[in-house]
Design a protein around this motif. Structure first.
Motif, PDB file in Angstrom:
ATOM      1  N   ARG A 183      -1.715  -0.759   1.136  1.00  0.00           N
ATOM      2  CA  ARG A 183      -2.290  -0.261  -0.103  1.00  0.00           C
ATOM      3  C   ARG A 183      -1.216   0.008  -1.137  1.00  0.00           C
ATOM      4  N   ALA A 227      -8.131  -6.925  -5.569  1.00  0.00           N
ATOM      5  CA  ALA A 227      -8.206  -5.730  -4.738  1.00  0.00           C
ATOM      6  C   ALA A 227      -9.197  -4.776  -5.390  1.00  0.00           C
ATOM      7  N   VAL A 250     -10.633  -0.856  -5.343  1.00  0.00           N
ATOM      8  CA  VAL A 250     -10.471   0.510  -4.856  1.00  0.00           C
ATOM      9  C   VAL A 250     -11.800   1.227  -5.050  1.00  0.00           C
ATOM     10  N   LEU A 290      -9.297   0.949   0.035  1.00  0.00           N
ATOM     11  CA  LEU A 290      -8.819  -0.236  -0.642  1.00  0.00           C
ATOM     12  C   LEU A 290      -9.347  -1.450   0.104  1.00  0.00           C
TER      13      LEU A 290
END
Lengths: 398, 301
Positions: free
Chosen positions: A7, A79, A81, A90
């Motif tokens: 992450r 990505a 979150v 994540l």
């Protein structure tokens, strides 16, 4: 520990690159396109199977990095979150490569990517005109279906747009519930085949029709001998998951979209009408080797889930747009060896203000009516949401 | 699995069938009508398709199915460049899976790459609105720059389709002759316009104003790409009341409402200029487009 490191390093990488990529011209390996999407909201209730919970919250905060890798390949990483119940997760929503130089209109995409089935599925959530995906998407595809796999796509050299694709995926997120963890699932669980055609009607209108088929080897739920209220368990706790809640062996999707703008000029006014129909069949079967008990032969193999929606969004000035959407799902919940029908109807209205085409503030009202739908009966929900993007201009799909 | 391999076979055989019949004439995909017109002039036998009309804002185009289908068949893609088409061209390239038009090394041509653009920026920030770091992309209204673009496009046509090289050379020389003969005429017509002040919408006519000597003293957009706001229009009214402004100018694809509001209050004529070929009845090709622009500008009382 290693998850944490991944992450941190991913974010660090993105931050490091983004500092000088604001001026990004042509994206390249040393100068990729970087974009981030910020999404926050306040809402007065819960929608079933949805990502957003009551109160203040964050939607998907997206961080994307893409570039042509060389003359032959394009690559993209997205990505996401998310925070749910105080936990920050994540996830990788996309991490794929795509060929740029195959002959005959062929292309291959491999890695983790959004399946091309249906109309909305290959679009990112932040481009939607409503706060949540239609109920059919939430029920049958876990909101939006992305997975690890491969796709072969072909575009015909015809004036009428015609594309065909086949995909194979791991299919974990579309597996039927497996209460005891004993089931022997196929490793390659999902195959899809899809086709889309489209064109223009004069200068002002454009259209696209799509048909998709999804074969889910692990989609059929098995009857239980004992009372195990799995489905209700799964949703009742509002547990966060990207998994489909209602699965079956075969899913058929038909979709259409129609867009119109005066003179074909999308800057000031434009209209979008779209709709999709889902039918999920072979949802319920007997475990291989299962002996049917006397008096329990009434399990019908004709049972299916279905869902559809129709939505229309009108942008009446560069700064304002309004949308209406109606959708419903008819699903079956498994209780022991029989199915209980459920129904959910959603009528929605949204109004959005765009300060530029990178920022949206949206007010949405949803009226939902559930029948046997995990306690959702008759609700009115308001959501106030912002969705903003920063960084590279993303080119949007039709 | 057997189904998949059958499908693959069907897909492959179908594509072979199509490619066998499709390659008859040169297919040109132009992002804007001015480049469609130029390509058609330089390659009269080509099948030229324009993705947009002069009534459509080229910044905001849908990557729609028909455009993917056209780009799939293109041998050459001709666009303004300088990021004007950044919101849709990359999507078309990705979706059309046509390797011939993926890179400027092959069948992709950007007009802005051939000339020096005006207003290049060393720093671009979203707070500045929808600006292009590579400079102003609306370069087709500069006659000398367009001549350079025409020469480069002709060379690209020859590169893509060497068999017809002599025809492209001939067409370029015809065009250059006609165009070069027109330039002094246009300059003559532009003489009366030098030093005139206008309020315009966006930097759409930056190049036209640059070579005619017209000065754009204010912009109807508060920032590039943003629609006029009432407070911004009020400030323009104050500017217009100085009395030195000749006209309020908008392009054929721009909303006239802000301009009309300002024109009525400041007692200024509102002029809708064709942004490209097809932007008004008179503009049927590049030469008549220039003729029409200068006639309209000179007609302002």
């Amino acid at each position: 520990m290693s998850a944490l490191n991944t992450r941190v390093s991913l974010l660090a990488l993105a931050c490091a690159v983004s500092s000088y990529s604001v001026m990004a011209e042509d994206s390249s390996l040393t100068n990729p396109s970087i974009s981030a999407v910020l999404d926050g909201y306040y809402q007065t209730g819960d929608r079933p199977l949805a990502e957003r919970a009551e109160g203040f919250g964050l939607g998907e905060t997206e961080l994307a990095l893409s570039a042509n890798i060389d003359e032959m390949f394009y690559g993209k990483v997205t990505a996401v979150v998310e925070s749910h119940d105080g936990e920050t997760e994540l996830n990788l929503e996309e991490a794929f490569i795509q060929t740029l130089a195959m002959p005959y209109g062929l292309s291959v995409r491999a890695g983790r990517f959004l399946s091309d089935i249906g109309y909305l599925n290959n679009q990112h959530l932040h481009t939607d005109a409503f706060t949540e995906r239609p109920a059919a998407y939430r029920a049958f595809l876990g909101g939006h279906y992305f997975d690890d796999g491969i796709r072969l796509n072909y575009v015909a050299p015809t004036d009428l747009y015609w594309t065909m694709g086949i995909e194979a995926f791991k299919g974990e997120s579309l597996r039927a519930a497996d209460e005891h963890g004993e089931r022997d699932f196929d490793d390659v669980g999902v195959y899809t085949a899809l086709t889309k055609i489209g064109g223009d009607i004069g200068i002002e209108s454009s259209w696209q029709l799509g048909l998709s088929y999804l074969r889910n080897q692990n989609g059929q739920a098995y009857a239980e001998d004992e009372h195990e209220d799995e489905a209700a368990d799964e949703e009742g706790h509002a547990e966060h998951s990207h998994s489909a809640s209602y699965t079956g062996e075969n899913t058929y999707i038909a979709d259409f979209v129609y867009k119109w703008a005066p003179n074909g000029n999308y800057k000031y006014q434009n209209l979008t009408v779209s709709g999709e129909y889902f039918r999920v069949t072979d949802i319920f079967g007997m475990e291989p080797g299962h002996i049917v008990e006397a008096g329990h032969e009434d399990v019908s193999t004709d049972d299916y889930h279905q869902g559809w929606y129709v939505s229309s969004v009108y942008q009446f000035s560069p700064s304002w747009s309004a949308g209406v959407r109606y959708g419903q799902i008819d699903t079956n919940e498994i209780h022991e060896d029989h199915l209980d029908p459920q129904k959910l109807k959603e009528s929605e209205v949204s109004l959005a203000w765009h300060s530029s085409h990178f920022s949206t503030v949206r007010l949405q009202y949803t009226h939902q009516t559930g029948t046997n739908f995990d306690g959702f009966e008759d609700d009115n929900i308001f959501t106030l949401q912002y969705v903003m993007s920063l960084g590279a201009h993303g080119a949007h799909q039709f | 699995m057997r189904i998949n391999s059958k499908l693959l076979l069907a897909v492959t055989s179908m594509s072979l069938l199509f490619t066998a019949t499709a390659k008859a004439e040169l297919n040109v995909f132009a992002c804007e009508p001015e480049y469609a017109a130029l390509a058609q002039t330089l390659a009269p036998d080509a099948r030229v398709y324009s993705a947009t009309t002069a009534m459509q804002d080229p910044h905001q185009v849908q990557a729609r199915p028909s455009l993917i289908a056209k780009m799939r068949q293109a041998d050459l893609v001709v666009c303004a460049g300088a990021d004007l088409e950044i919101g849709w061209l990359p999507m078309l390239q990705m979706k059309s899976a046509n390797r011939q038009v993926n890179s400027t090394d092959k069948g992709l041509f950007f007009a802005a790459d051939q000339i020096d653009t005006l207003d290049k920026l060393t720093h671009v920030d979203r707070s500045m609105g929808d600006v292009h770091a590579k400079g102003n992309p609306h370069l087709h209204l500069d006659p000398t720059r367009m001549l350079t673009v025409a020469q480069a496009l002709s060379a690209k046509l020859t590169e893509v389709d060497p068999e017809n090289a002599s025809r492209y050379t001939q067409s370029l020389s015809d065009f250059s002759q006609r165009w070069s003969a027109k330039i002094p005429q246009w300059q003559e017509q532009a003489k009366n316009l030098a030093g005139k002040k206008v309020i315009a919408y966006h930097s759409s006519f930056r190049y036209l104003f640059n070579w005619t000597g017209i000065e754009q003293v204010a912009d109807l957009e508060p920032k590039p790409g943003l629609a006029p706001t009432s407070s911004h229009l009020a400030s323009l009214l104050t500017r217009a009341e100085k009395g030195d402004v000749m006209a309020v100018i908008v392009a054929s694809y721009q909303d006239e409402r802000g301009a009309k509001w300002l024109g009525e209050r400041a007692n200024l004529p509102v002029l809708v200029l064709p942004m490209s070929v097809g932007g008004n009845e008179q503009s049927t090709d590049l030469i008549s487009l220039y003729d029409s622009l200068l006639t309209l500008l000179n007609g302002v009382k």
